[in-house]
Scaffold this motif. Structure first.
Motif, PDB file in Angstrom:
ATOM      1  N   ALA A  88      38.610  63.244  -1.660  1.00  0.00           N
ATOM      2  CA  ALA A  88      39.428  62.132  -1.165  1.00  0.00           C
ATOM      3  C   ALA A  88      39.494  60.987  -2.169  1.00  0.00           C
ATOM      4  CB  ALA A  88      38.882  61.621   0.170  1.00  0.00           C
ATOM      5  N   PHE A  89      38.381  60.655  -2.807  1.00  0.00           N
ATOM      6  CA  PHE A  89      38.387  59.523  -3.739  1.00  0.00           C
ATOM      7  C   PHE A  89      39.304  59.792  -4.932  1.00  0.00           C
ATOM      8  CE2 PHE A  89      33.929  57.767  -2.482  1.00  0.00           C
ATOM      9  CZ  PHE A  89      34.409  57.453  -1.231  1.00  0.00           C
ATOM     10  N   ALA A  90      39.360  61.019  -5.384  1.00  0.00           N
ATOM     11  CA  ALA A  90      40.276  61.360  -6.480  1.00  0.00           C
ATOM     12  C   ALA A  90      41.728  61.163  -6.026  1.00  0.00           C
ATOM     13  CB  ALA A  90      40.052  62.799  -6.942  1.00  0.00           C
ATOM     14  N   ARG A  91      42.044  61.588  -4.813  1.00  0.00           N
ATOM     15  CA  ARG A  91      43.404  61.406  -4.289  1.00  0.00           C
ATOM     16  C   ARG A  91      43.738  59.938  -4.097  1.00  0.00           C
ATOM     17  NH1 ARG A  91      41.544  65.339  -0.941  1.00  0.00           N
ATOM     18  NH2 ARG A  91      41.524  63.958   0.879  1.00  0.00           N
ATOM     19  N   TRP A  92      42.758  59.143  -3.653  1.00  0.00           N
ATOM     20  CA  TRP A  92      42.984  57.730  -3.383  1.00  0.00           C
ATOM     21  C   TRP A  92      42.868  56.859  -4.629  1.00  0.00           C
ATOM     22  CZ3 TRP A  92      38.950  57.521   1.140  1.00  0.00           C
ATOM     23  CH2 TRP A  92      39.391  58.322   2.197  1.00  0.00           C
ATOM     24  N   MET A 108      25.195  68.664   7.537  1.00  0.00           N
ATOM     25  CA  MET A 108      26.648  68.473   7.506  1.00  0.00           C
ATOM     26  C   MET A 108      27.353  69.792   7.235  1.00  0.00           C
ATOM     27  SD  MET A 108      27.451  64.911   5.725  1.00  0.00           S
ATOM     28  CE  MET A 108      26.868  63.392   6.422  1.00  0.00           C
ATOM     29  N   ARG A 109      28.591  69.858   7.669  1.00  0.00           N
ATOM     30  CA  ARG A 109      29.356  71.099   7.559  1.00  0.00           C
ATOM     31  C   ARG A 109      30.316  71.105   6.378  1.00  0.00           C
ATOM     32  NH1 ARG A 109      30.650  71.220  13.990  1.00  0.00           N
ATOM     33  NH2 ARG A 109      28.529  71.707  14.644  1.00  0.00           N
ATOM     34  N   PHE A 110      30.401  69.997   5.641  1.00  0.00           N
ATOM     35  CA  PHE A 110      31.318  69.932   4.494  1.00  0.00           C
ATOM     36  C   PHE A 110      30.778  68.931   3.473  1.00  0.00           C
ATOM     37  CE2 PHE A 110      32.764  67.130   7.870  1.00  0.00           C
ATOM     38  CZ  PHE A 110      32.989  65.917   7.228  1.00  0.00           C
ATOM     39  N   PRO A 111      31.137  69.118   2.191  1.00  0.00           N
ATOM     40  CA  PRO A 111      30.708  68.169   1.155  1.00  0.00           C
ATOM     41  C   PRO A 111      31.483  66.856   1.279  1.00  0.00           C
ATOM     42  CG  PRO A 111      32.095  69.866   0.196  1.00  0.00           C
ATOM     43  CD  PRO A 111      31.899  70.230   1.640  1.00  0.00           C
ATOM     44  N   ILE A 112      30.904  65.773   0.754  1.00  0.00           N
ATOM     45  CA  ILE A 112      31.530  64.462   0.901  1.00  0.00           C
ATOM     46  C   ILE A 112      31.564  63.680  -0.411  1.00  0.00           C
ATOM     47  CG2 ILE A 112      30.941  64.224   3.340  1.00  0.00           C
ATOM     48  CD1 ILE A 112      28.602  62.397   2.515  1.00  0.00           C
ATOM     49  N   ASP A 113      32.517  62.755  -0.482  1.00  0.00           N
ATOM     50  CA  ASP A 113      32.541  61.710  -1.503  1.00  0.00           C
ATOM     51  C   ASP A 113      31.827  60.506  -0.909  1.00  0.00           C
ATOM     52  OD1 ASP A 113      34.072  63.159  -3.297  1.00  0.00           O
ATOM     53  OD2 ASP A 113      35.956  62.184  -2.759  1.00  0.00           O
ATOM     54  N   SER A 116      42.548  48.442  -1.075  1.00  0.00           N
ATOM     55  CA  SER A 116      42.160  48.089  -2.435  1.00  0.00           C
ATOM     56  C   SER A 116      43.391  47.578  -3.167  1.00  0.00           C
ATOM     57  CB  SER A 116      41.582  49.294  -3.166  1.00  0.00           C
ATOM     58  OG  SER A 116      41.180  48.947  -4.475  1.00  0.00           O
ATOM     59  N   GLU A 117      43.315  46.344  -3.648  1.00  0.00           N
ATOM     60  CA  GLU A 117      44.422  45.717  -4.374  1.00  0.00           C
ATOM     61  C   GLU A 117      45.737  45.827  -3.588  1.00  0.00           C
ATOM     62  OE1 GLU A 117      44.643  46.994  -8.430  1.00  0.00           O
ATOM     63  OE2 GLU A 117      42.498  46.696  -8.729  1.00  0.00           O
ATOM     64  N   ALA A 118      45.705  45.443  -2.323  1.00  0.00           N
ATOM     65  CA  ALA A 118      46.870  45.424  -1.429  1.00  0.00           C
ATOM     66  C   ALA A 118      47.447  46.817  -1.165  1.00  0.00           C
ATOM     67  CB  ALA A 118      47.955  44.497  -1.963  1.00  0.00           C
ATOM     68  N   ARG A 119      46.672  47.853  -1.447  1.00  0.00           N
ATOM     69  CA  ARG A 119      47.100  49.228  -1.218  1.00  0.00           C
ATOM     70  C   ARG A 119      46.198  49.847  -0.162  1.00  0.00           C
ATOM     71  NH1 ARG A 119      45.573  54.006  -4.103  1.00  0.00           N
ATOM     72  NH2 ARG A 119      44.220  52.650  -5.308  1.00  0.00           N
ATOM     73  N   VAL A 120      46.787  50.372   0.907  1.00  0.00           N
ATOM     74  CA  VAL A 120      46.012  51.029   1.952  1.00  0.00           C
ATOM     75  C   VAL A 120      45.591  52.409   1.450  1.00  0.00           C
ATOM     76  CG1 VAL A 120      46.048  51.946   4.295  1.00  0.00           C
ATOM     77  CG2 VAL A 120      47.204  49.792   3.791  1.00  0.00           C
ATOM     78  N   LEU A 121      44.280  52.647   1.447  1.00  0.00           N
ATOM     79  CA  LEU A 121      43.755  53.930   0.985  1.00  0.00           C
ATOM     80  C   LEU A 121      43.678  54.949   2.113  1.00  0.00           C
ATOM     81  CD1 LEU A 121      40.778  52.615  -1.185  1.00  0.00           C
ATOM     82  CD2 LEU A 121      43.101  53.180  -1.937  1.00  0.00           C
ATOM     83  N   ALA A 122      43.146  54.509   3.265  1.00  0.00           N
ATOM     84  CA  ALA A 122      42.932  55.441   4.379  1.00  0.00           C
ATOM     85  C   ALA A 122      42.531  54.681   5.632  1.00  0.00           C
ATOM     86  CB  ALA A 122      41.837  56.438   4.019  1.00  0.00           C
ATOM     87  N   SER A 123      42.606  55.369   6.753  1.00  0.00           N
ATOM     88  CA  SER A 123      42.039  54.824   7.985  1.00  0.00           C
ATOM     89  C   SER A 123      40.525  55.005   7.904  1.00  0.00           C
ATOM     90  CB  SER A 123      42.598  55.547   9.200  1.00  0.00           C
ATOM     91  OG  SER A 123      42.265  56.921   9.148  1.00  0.00           O
ATOM     92  N   ALA A 124      39.810  54.197   8.682  1.00  0.00           N
ATOM     93  CA  ALA A 124      38.349  54.270   8.633  1.00  0.00           C
ATOM     94  C   ALA A 124      37.736  53.993   9.989  1.00  0.00           C
ATOM     95  CB  ALA A 124      37.813  53.272   7.612  1.00  0.00           C
ATOM     96  N   ARG A 141      25.171  47.553  -0.140  1.00  0.00           N
ATOM     97  CA  ARG A 141      25.126  46.929   1.184  1.00  0.00           C
ATOM     98  C   ARG A 141      25.987  47.689   2.193  1.00  0.00           C
ATOM     99  NH1 ARG A 141      21.611  45.308  -1.133  1.00  0.00           N
ATOM    100  NH2 ARG A 141      20.960  43.202  -1.610  1.00  0.00           N
ATOM    101  N   ARG A 142      26.836  48.567   1.678  1.00  0.00           N
ATOM    102  CA  ARG A 142      27.765  49.317   2.527  1.00  0.00           C
ATOM    103  C   ARG A 142      28.068  50.629   1.820  1.00  0.00           C
ATOM    104  NH1 ARG A 142      33.069  46.118   4.149  1.00  0.00           N
ATOM    105  NH2 ARG A 142      31.806  45.564   5.942  1.00  0.00           N
ATOM    106  N   VAL A 143      28.310  51.667   2.620  1.00  0.00           N
ATOM    107  CA  VAL A 143      28.650  52.984   2.082  1.00  0.00           C
ATOM    108  C   VAL A 143      29.937  53.452   2.748  1.00  0.00           C
ATOM    109  CG1 VAL A 143      27.958  55.408   2.049  1.00  0.00           C
ATOM    110  CG2 VAL A 143      26.284  53.655   1.524  1.00  0.00           C
ATOM    111  N   ILE A 144      30.795  54.061   1.949  1.00  0.00           N
ATOM    112  CA  ILE A 144      32.002  54.698   2.471  1.00  0.00           C
ATOM    113  C   ILE A 144      31.878  56.191   2.196  1.00  0.00           C
ATOM    114  CG2 ILE A 144      34.501  54.924   2.274  1.00  0.00           C
ATOM    115  CD1 ILE A 144      34.542  51.973   1.382  1.00  0.00           C
ATOM    116  N   GLU A 145      32.059  57.002   3.244  1.00  0.00           N
ATOM    117  CA  GLU A 145      32.019  58.448   3.112  1.00  0.00           C
ATOM    118  C   GLU A 145      33.378  59.026   3.475  1.00  0.00           C
ATOM    119  OE1 GLU A 145      27.367  59.230   4.411  1.00  0.00           O
ATOM    120  OE2 GLU A 145      28.960  59.705   5.834  1.00  0.00           O
TER     121      GLU A 145
END
Length: 111
Positions: free
Chosen positions: A93-97, A50-55, A6-14, A84-88
């Motif tokens: 994690a989203f707060a940290r990123w 699922m075994r954990f909550p998600i963003d 996002s905006e030339a910043r790597v957030l995470a591997s996917a 059209r796409r979902v990121i989980e």
């Protein structure tokens, strides 16, 4: 392996779940997730089994984040018609990123 950028910043591997079976399985059976999973051609998700909550971030056809939600375990989300796409990712994690509605998130393949 892919990267969320996002905006030339790597957030995470996917991981990209592009096939129907990969999207259906999603995060089921996992105890945690390092990074994120991307579900193409997806408008809604659930956390049943699922075994954990998600963003969850819903992206439109231009990869613009149109909605984010934190989902506890054992829930069924509402469809987001323009998505059209979902990121989980693991909850928090989203707060940290720094992911927010209005951001553009690009999925870059490392090849």
């Amino acid at each position: 392996m892919a990267w969320l950028v996002s905006e030339a910043r790597v957030l995470a591997s996917a991981e990209c779940a592009s096939s129907r079976s990969a999207r259906r399985k999603g995060l089921l059976g996992r105890d945690s997730l390092d990074g994120a999973i991307v579900l193409d051609r997806c408008r809604w998700v659930h956390t049943i089994g699922m075994r954990f909550p998600i963003d969850v971030a819903f992206l439109d056809e231009d990869d613009l984040v149109i909605r984010t939600v934190q989902m506890p375990r054992q829930r069924v989300g509402l469809p987001v018609p323009r998505a059209r796409r979902v990121i989980e990712a693991e909850a928090g994690a989203f707060a940290r990123w720094g992911v927010h509605v209005g951001d553009t998130i690009e999925v870059r393949d490392d090849r």
